[in-house]
Design a protein around this motif. Sequence first.
Motif: not given
Length: 221
Positions: A19-31
């Motif tokens: 859906f959105c690579r940034r959304q994934w990164a904020l959830i799964h990397i930045e928690q």
Amino acid sequence: MVYDEEDFLMLSGIQHFAFCRRQWALIHIEQLWEENLRTVEGNLLHEKCHDGYSSESRKEVLLSRGIPIFSRSLGASGECDIVEFRKSIEGITLHGREGHYTVYPVEYKHGEPKDSDIDILQLTAQAICLEEMLSCEITDGAIFYGKIKRRQKVVLTNELKARVKSLFAEMHGYFQSGYIPKVKPTKSCNACSLKNLCLPKLCKMKPVSDYLEQNLGTEEV
């Protein structure tokens, strides 16, 4: 490539990533996470599907809910909402059961079928996990949409499986490097639960260094 268990990513993350690579990164990397109406309703629907592992028999079908799954080739783990083991002439054997069974994963979603294939990719990832765990081939599955209250059958092609593997390889690369991509704002941003945390409009702003260079210039020594 084969991943160790400590490197596993959340299987459901592929939907965020597609859906959105940034959304994934904020959830799964930045928690980072923020609930909205859609995420709450979606969670309630999944709670109705399973509360821990359970199974029941319905004629020629064995329904199993909340099966923990994983894939070393994807480097991912998660749960299946429902897996139907359908009695068949061909298929796999199950411990304590007579005959052979085909494997049919079913994913539950709160809304309605989407224009994109993000739900299909998540179902495909589940199928890959089940294939590895059960030493079988899964060619079909389904997605049940709560808004229309019916299933949508999905043909799980080799092309879909190859795309899922490619996406997970990209996800692992981002995760290992801690990379948080920028995003090009779209209409989809308005429905994103992370809109207030992501601040997509800021991604369009130029870096401070560019501003200084354009407006102040550089001094010659």
